[in-house]
Design a protein around this motif. Structure first.
Motif, PDB file in Angstrom:
ATOM      1  N   LYS A 278       0.826  -1.207   0.000  1.00 45.48           N
ATOM      2  CA  LYS A 278       0.000   0.000   0.000  1.00 45.48           C
ATOM      3  C   LYS A 278       0.861   1.258   0.000  1.00 45.48           C
ATOM      4  CE  LYS A 278      -3.687   2.221   2.688  1.00 45.48           C
ATOM      5  NZ  LYS A 278      -4.577   2.079   3.884  1.00 45.48           N
ATOM      6  N   LEU A 279       2.013   1.210   0.709  1.00 45.44           N
ATOM      7  CA  LEU A 279       2.926   2.350   0.756  1.00 45.44           C
ATOM      8  C   LEU A 279       3.816   2.437  -0.483  1.00 45.44           C
ATOM      9  CD1 LEU A 279       4.062   2.113   4.505  1.00 45.44           C
ATOM     10  CD2 LEU A 279       2.502   3.796   3.502  1.00 45.44           C
ATOM     11  N   ARG A 280       3.674   1.461  -1.380  1.00 42.55           N
ATOM     12  CA  ARG A 280       4.436   1.410  -2.634  1.00 42.55           C
ATOM     13  C   ARG A 280       5.942   1.341  -2.386  1.00 42.55           C
ATOM     14  NH1 ARG A 280       1.061   5.707  -6.487  1.00 42.55           N
ATOM     15  NH2 ARG A 280      -0.941   4.619  -6.337  1.00 42.55           N
ATOM     16  N   LEU A 281       6.321   0.502  -1.442  1.00 47.15           N
ATOM     17  CA  LEU A 281       7.732   0.291  -1.174  1.00 47.15           C
ATOM     18  C   LEU A 281       8.298  -0.715  -2.169  1.00 47.15           C
ATOM     19  CD1 LEU A 281       7.649   0.035   2.730  1.00 47.15           C
ATOM     20  CD2 LEU A 281       7.810   2.077   1.293  1.00 47.15           C
ATOM     21  N   ASP A 282       9.616  -0.829  -2.179  1.00 44.80           N
ATOM     22  CA  ASP A 282      10.282  -1.754  -3.096  1.00 44.80           C
ATOM     23  C   ASP A 282       9.949  -3.193  -2.700  1.00 44.80           C
ATOM     24  OD1 ASP A 282      12.051  -2.755  -5.057  1.00 44.80           O
ATOM     25  OD2 ASP A 282      13.624  -2.945  -3.546  1.00 44.80           O
TER      26      ASP A 282
END
Length: 410
Positions: A278-282
């Motif tokens: 959801k946080l668009r992390l790697d």
């Protein structure tokens, strides 16, 4: 069928946090009004935790394997800085707990019944157990939720599957996506699970048994709150050079709340993986650091071990010098990394810490039994601290790498 679909859509349209809060309030009310019924609905909580624990090992194996198999040599991950922050945070937690124990000394009534258990005798035994747990077959690792062995097999398979046919790597990716959706389904059931957990816990034990240990709990919970709200944000600021609290509050809301009620870092792995997405992390980073953090990132456990050990020395009148206190910080930090990702995992490591002061094992196990009495509160806060910081440090490393990349591009 249409009515069911409509109800499902309305249910999922409500914020998960709001749904969890409603479940929490209803659980408290049921335990207060009808304790007998509350004990029976505890099955909902048990089933919810079992569902999370069932899906977590398979998800970790497939997700890490798929991530490594699809990774090309030119694609960097940010695992190393995350590991460094795990270690720093855990040591800071142990040091904070030692300082708080000297400032607010606690004494215990060591007359409770003995607790059963087989605690490790030394830090070398903990490290030995960690190494031995790696060399376990994949089927046994999955069936026993041995996350260290699962990670080892996932890394091994992922590295060798880099040379597999593209169709094989695509299959792994599709399987990973399917399992992620299964996890999302389980997470949507969290309000029902938390309703059952809260109702059953309050009806069964309540908080009356905790009154005599209020001071001990205050020291522990205070240390954990300082770690979560002051020290970890400071580490975030030193890395990102911006206000850490908007990100921190989001992670606390999305991860710490479920970890607080499930009381299991392992069970909260699917929640954290979903939050990272959801946080668009790697993805190639968090697919490794989140399950790894559930095993070794144990700041809350370091607090528990340190506070309980020093409470024992204060009770017995054993003087503790600065050198021994520093050694306790190191031992607590290393021991915390060996804590299992399940509820109450840190308590059986207390005798190892008390052995530094020559305390008898029988006395130490009485301290462990006190730990089980207060674990209704202590373990919830401990797990919430442990689990949400996995996402915090993964996010910090990912955003820091993105910022560095943007600066180079400019």
């Amino acid at each position: 069928m249409n009515v069911f679909k409509l109800l499902l859509e309305r249910y999922t349209s409500i914020s998960l946090v709001l749904r969890i809060f409603i479940g929490l309030v209803l659980g408290i009310l049921l335990a207060w009004i009808a304790p007998a019924i509350a004990l029976k609905v505890g099955l909902l909580g048990e089933l919810f935790i079992l569902a999370l624990k069932a899906v977590a090992p398979v998800l970790v194996l497939v997700l890490v394997t798929a991530s490594l198999a699809s990774r090309q040599g030119s694609q960097p991950t940010h695992v190393r800085p995350v590991l460094m922050m795990y270690l720093i945070s855990t040591f800071c937690a142990a040091a904070l707990a030692v300082c708080a124990s000297f400032l607010f000394p606690t004494t215990l009534a060591l007359d409770v019944s003995k607790a059963e258990g087989n605690p490790p005798g030394s830090i070398l035994e903990v490290l030995h157990n960690l190494l031995v747990s790696i060399f376990v077959g994949p089927v046994q690792a999955l069936s026993s939720a041995n996350f260290i062995a699962i990670l080892a097999w996932a890394v091994l398979l992922g590295v060798f599957l880099r040379h597999a046919a593209p169709s094989t790597r695509t299959l792994l990716s599709d399987l990973s996506d399917a399992l992620t959706r299964a996890v999302q389904f389980v997470i949507n059931l969290a309000p029902f699970g938390i309703f059952g957990l809260v109702a059953n816990t309050l009806a069964d034990a309540g908080f009356g048994a905790l009154a005599s240990y209020a001071h001990l709990l205050a020291v522990m919970v205070g240390c954990m709150l300082i770690m979560a709200l002051l020290i970890n944000p400071l580490l975030m600021y030193l890395k990102l050079r911006r206000n850490p609290y908007p990100l921190l509050l989001t992670i606390l809301r999305e991860s710490a709340i479920t970890a607080f009620f499930t009381r299991s870092s392992a069970a909260n792995i699917p929640v954290n993986l979903r939050l990272c997405e959801k946080l668009r992390l790697d993805r190639e980073t968090y697919s490794i650091t989140i399950p790894l953090g559930a095993t070794i990132n144990m700041a809350g456990a370091a607090v528990t071990i340190s506070v309980m050990a020093l409470a024992t020395t204060h009770t017995l009148g054993i003087p503790v010098d600065l050198a021994t206190a520093l050694l306790l910080c190191v031992v607590s930090s290393l021991a915390a990394a060996g804590v299992s990702g399940v509820a109450g995992g840190s308590l059986l490591l207390i005798p190892m810490a008390t052995s530094l002061f020559g305390i008898d094992a029988e006395i130490a196990m009485q301290v462990v039994s006190i730990g089980f009495v207060i674990s209704v509160v202590q373990d919830s806060f401990e797990t919430a601290l442990n689990s949400h910081t996995d996402v915090v440090f993964t996010a910090v490393a990912s955003y820091d790498a993105e910022s560095a990349k943007a600066n180079r591009g400019a």
